[in-house]
Design a protein around this motif. Structure first.
Motif, PDB file in Angstrom:
ATOM      1  N   LEU A 154      -8.993  -6.549  -7.712  1.00 13.12           N
ATOM      2  CA  LEU A 154     -10.092  -5.973  -6.276  1.00 13.12           C
ATOM      3  C   LEU A 154      -9.917  -5.531  -6.027  1.00 13.12           C
ATOM      4  O   LEU A 154      -8.987  -6.240  -4.903  1.00 13.12           O
ATOM      5  CB  LEU A 154     -11.158  -7.788  -6.471  1.00 13.12           C
ATOM      6  CG  LEU A 154     -11.889  -7.560  -5.150  1.00 13.12           C
ATOM      7  CD1 LEU A 154     -13.608  -6.380  -6.274  1.00 13.12           C
ATOM      8  CD2 LEU A 154     -12.789  -8.552  -5.097  1.00 13.12           C
ATOM      9  N   ILE A 155     -10.370  -4.218  -4.972  1.00 14.81           N
ATOM     10  CA  ILE A 155     -10.154  -3.807  -3.069  1.00 14.81           C
ATOM     11  C   ILE A 155     -11.225  -4.774  -2.432  1.00 14.81           C
ATOM     12  O   ILE A 155     -12.088  -3.942  -3.324  1.00 14.81           O
ATOM     13  CB  ILE A 155      -9.519  -2.240  -3.195  1.00 14.81           C
ATOM     14  CG1 ILE A 155      -9.028  -1.991  -4.445  1.00 14.81           C
ATOM     15  CG2 ILE A 155      -9.413  -2.089  -2.192  1.00 14.81           C
ATOM     16  CD1 ILE A 155      -8.549  -1.823  -5.751  1.00 14.81           C
ATOM     17  N   ARG A 156     -10.998  -5.760  -1.494  1.00 16.48           N
ATOM     18  CA  ARG A 156     -12.114  -6.449  -1.278  1.00 16.48           C
ATOM     19  C   ARG A 156     -12.449  -5.600   0.535  1.00 16.48           C
ATOM     20  O   ARG A 156     -13.669  -5.212   0.380  1.00 16.48           O
ATOM     21  CB  ARG A 156     -11.742  -7.768  -0.936  1.00 16.48           C
ATOM     22  CG  ARG A 156     -13.001  -8.697  -0.634  1.00 16.48           C
ATOM     23  CD  ARG A 156     -12.304  -9.888   0.567  1.00 16.48           C
ATOM     24  NE  ARG A 156     -11.975  -9.107   2.398  1.00 16.48           N
ATOM     25  CZ  ARG A 156     -11.993  -8.656   2.691  1.00 16.48           C
ATOM     26  NH1 ARG A 156     -12.841  -7.886   3.122  1.00 16.48           N
ATOM     27  NH2 ARG A 156     -11.781  -8.452   4.245  1.00 16.48           N
ATOM     28  N   SER A 157     -11.673  -4.606   0.962  1.00 13.85           N
ATOM     29  CA  SER A 157     -11.456  -4.343   1.636  1.00 13.85           C
ATOM     30  C   SER A 157     -10.552  -3.063   2.083  1.00 13.85           C
ATOM     31  O   SER A 157      -9.608  -3.185   0.848  1.00 13.85           O
ATOM     32  CB  SER A 157     -11.340  -5.389   3.117  1.00 13.85           C
ATOM     33  OG  SER A 157     -11.035  -4.100   4.640  1.00 13.85           O
ATOM     34  N   TYR A 158     -10.864  -2.470   2.218  1.00 11.22           N
ATOM     35  CA  TYR A 158      -9.863  -0.996   2.656  1.00 11.22           C
ATOM     36  C   TYR A 158      -9.709  -0.990   4.175  1.00 11.22           C
ATOM     37  O   TYR A 158      -8.567  -0.823   4.593  1.00 11.22           O
ATOM     38  CB  TYR A 158     -10.459   0.878   2.690  1.00 11.22           C
ATOM     39  CG  TYR A 158     -10.723   0.851   0.769  1.00 11.22           C
ATOM     40  CD1 TYR A 158      -9.511   1.425  -0.030  1.00 11.22           C
ATOM     41  CD2 TYR A 158     -11.644   0.526   0.151  1.00 11.22           C
ATOM     42  CE1 TYR A 158      -9.599   2.061  -1.025  1.00 11.22           C
ATOM     43  CE2 TYR A 158     -11.593   0.712  -1.320  1.00 11.22           C
ATOM     44  CZ  TYR A 158     -10.231   1.524  -1.961  1.00 11.22           C
ATOM     45  OH  TYR A 158     -10.207   2.164  -2.837  1.00 11.22           O
ATOM     46  N   GLU A 159     -10.301  -1.401   5.197  1.00 10.31           N
ATOM     47  CA  GLU A 159      -9.867  -1.296   6.549  1.00 10.31           C
ATOM     48  C   GLU A 159     -10.684  -2.291   7.163  1.00 10.31           C
ATOM     49  O   GLU A 159     -11.926  -3.037   7.157  1.00 10.31           O
ATOM     50  CB  GLU A 159     -10.794  -0.257   7.530  1.00 10.31           C
ATOM     51  CG  GLU A 159      -9.940   1.151   6.692  1.00 10.31           C
ATOM     52  CD  GLU A 159     -11.326   2.045   7.474  1.00 10.31           C
ATOM     53  OE1 GLU A 159     -11.662   2.055   8.725  1.00 10.31           O
ATOM     54  OE2 GLU A 159     -11.299   3.480   7.146  1.00 10.31           O
ATOM     55  N   PRO A 160      -9.033  -3.087   6.976  1.00  7.10           N
ATOM     56  CA  PRO A 160      -7.979  -3.720   6.642  1.00  7.10           C
ATOM     57  C   PRO A 160      -8.157  -3.775   4.986  1.00  7.10           C
ATOM     58  O   PRO A 160      -8.774  -3.933   4.126  1.00  7.10           O
ATOM     59  CB  PRO A 160      -7.967  -4.908   7.245  1.00  7.10           C
ATOM     60  CG  PRO A 160      -8.203  -5.964   7.717  1.00  7.10           C
ATOM     61  CD  PRO A 160      -9.824  -5.070   7.768  1.00  7.10           C
ATOM     62  N   LEU A 161      -7.040  -2.985   4.395  1.00  7.95           N
ATOM     63  CA  LEU A 161      -6.156  -3.418   3.048  1.00  7.95           C
ATOM     64  C   LEU A 161      -6.442  -4.717   2.856  1.00  7.95           C
ATOM     65  O   LEU A 161      -5.472  -5.471   3.075  1.00  7.95           O
ATOM     66  CB  LEU A 161      -5.397  -2.466   2.584  1.00  7.95           C
ATOM     67  CG  LEU A 161      -5.517  -2.180   1.357  1.00  7.95           C
ATOM     68  CD1 LEU A 161      -6.222  -1.398   0.958  1.00  7.95           C
ATOM     69  CD2 LEU A 161      -3.495  -1.847   1.021  1.00  7.95           C
ATOM     70  N   ASP A 162      -7.251  -4.951   1.701  1.00  6.81           N
ATOM     71  CA  ASP A 162      -7.336  -6.180   1.167  1.00  6.81           C
ATOM     72  C   ASP A 162      -7.845  -6.485  -0.823  1.00  6.81           C
ATOM     73  O   ASP A 162      -8.459  -5.797  -0.396  1.00  6.81           O
ATOM     74  CB  ASP A 162      -8.992  -7.617   2.021  1.00  6.81           C
ATOM     75  CG  ASP A 162      -8.576  -8.955   1.591  1.00  6.81           C
ATOM     76  OD1 ASP A 162      -7.581  -9.219   0.966  1.00  6.81           O
ATOM     77  OD2 ASP A 162      -9.212  -9.574   1.998  1.00  6.81           O
TER      78      ASP A 162
END
Length: 311
Positions: A154-162
């Motif tokens: 799962l990519i929870r966030s791109y900015e910031p990358l999480d």
């Protein structure tokens, strides 16, 4: 310190129906291989590319593998290191199975191992995203992260990358069919609506939450009923021949779920047994043959390993 290495990196299924740009998982096959050598002459050169029918650039500035390796070497302070690359495409280009991702990940995993692993696989993800940016104009992580880390991601966030690696049921199999028609990723992305109704968004994030919950609970039926997409699939399915007929055939044959892999044209189904996955791929491939469309099929559990070093 080694002077040469050969690496395999796996194909991936991105989006996973309802998780546009935020979910993906790796499969055992297909995938790509990179052979990498340290050489005296400074700079990165691509010595050979096979399996691409001449479609990929040998120019190191334009190829996703060499471009991402260059970003990596600049980051670790060795920009002039001499590297020679062979790329062996073992999977179809433009399949929706993360073809550029597999190549890029194999290259990054190779260079990192040649230099005794100064970065973790998680730390390699941003460099792989640079390769995706070059390939399709947008540096998403839903292919490269599972290809690098293995498993379901799962990519929870791109900015910031999480990025979070998710659990999954052991008895989950993936049936993949690649109809050999052309669906360029850039074109498929441009078809997607930029604004959606709130009620549709609520339905979509409920399904994403249900899918993630099903993975944690190892509840395959919950996974199946959560894998519905009302935002992206209705548009992208237009580009895929007989998509809804293929879905009907898969579901009637015992599939838990069915959807588009990445931007297509590959489609995939989750099943509870390997035999059921094989039956579904054969049935859909036969249907496509009746339409005059050739196809490739793959059956795999979720690949927990990511890239591997080959002898």
């Amino acid at each position: 310190m080694k002077d040469s290495i050969k690496v395999f990196a796996p194909a991936t299924v991105a989006n996973v129906v309802c998780g546009y740009d935020v979910l993906g998982f790796a499969v055992n096959a297909p995938g790509d291989e990179v052979v990498m050598h340290r050489v005296e002459k400074s700079g990165i050169t691509i010595k050979k590319i096979t399996g691409d029918d001449g479609r990929l650039p040998l120019d190191a500035a334009k190829n996703t593998v060499s471009a991402s390796v260059k970003h990596y070497l600049n980051h670790i302070g060795q920009p002039d290191l001499g590297i020679e690359i062979e790329l062996h495409k073992k999977m179809p280009i433009g399949s929706g199975l993360g073809s550029s991702s597999a190549s890029t990940v194999a290259g990054l995993f190779a260079i990192n191992n040649l230099l005794d692993n100064p970065l973790t696989p998680m730390e390699l993800v941003p460099f792989a995203m640079k390769g995706e940016e070059l390939a399709c104009g947008y540096g998403h992580a839903d292919n490269v992260a599972p290809a690098l880390l293995g498993g379901f991601v799962l990519i929870r966030s791109y900015e910031p990358l999480d990025i979070i690696r998710l659990p999954h049921p052991e008895g989950l199999y993936c049936a993949i069919v690649f109809p050999e028609v052309d669906v360029p990723t850039r074109d498929a992305r441009q078809m997607i609506r930029q604004k959606v109704f709130l009620k549709d968004a609520v339905t979509q994030w409920g399904n994403i939450a249900g899918l993630v919950s099903g993975l944690f609970l190892k509840d395959i039926d919950l996974i199946g009923r959560s894998m519905k997409d009302i935002l992206v699939e209705p548009v992208r399915s237009i580009l895929i021949p007989d998509f809804y007929k293929m879905r009907e055939m898969a579901m009637e044959s015992g599939a838990v779920s069915f959807g588009i892999s990445g931007s297509g044209p590959s489609v995939f189904a989750f099943t509870k047994t390997e035999a059921n996955a094989s039956f579904i791929t054969q049935k859909i491939a036969s249907h496509l043959t009746s339409l005059g469309i050739s196809s490739k099929t793959y059956v795999s559990p979720i690949n927990n390993n990511g890239p591997v070093i080959l002898d």
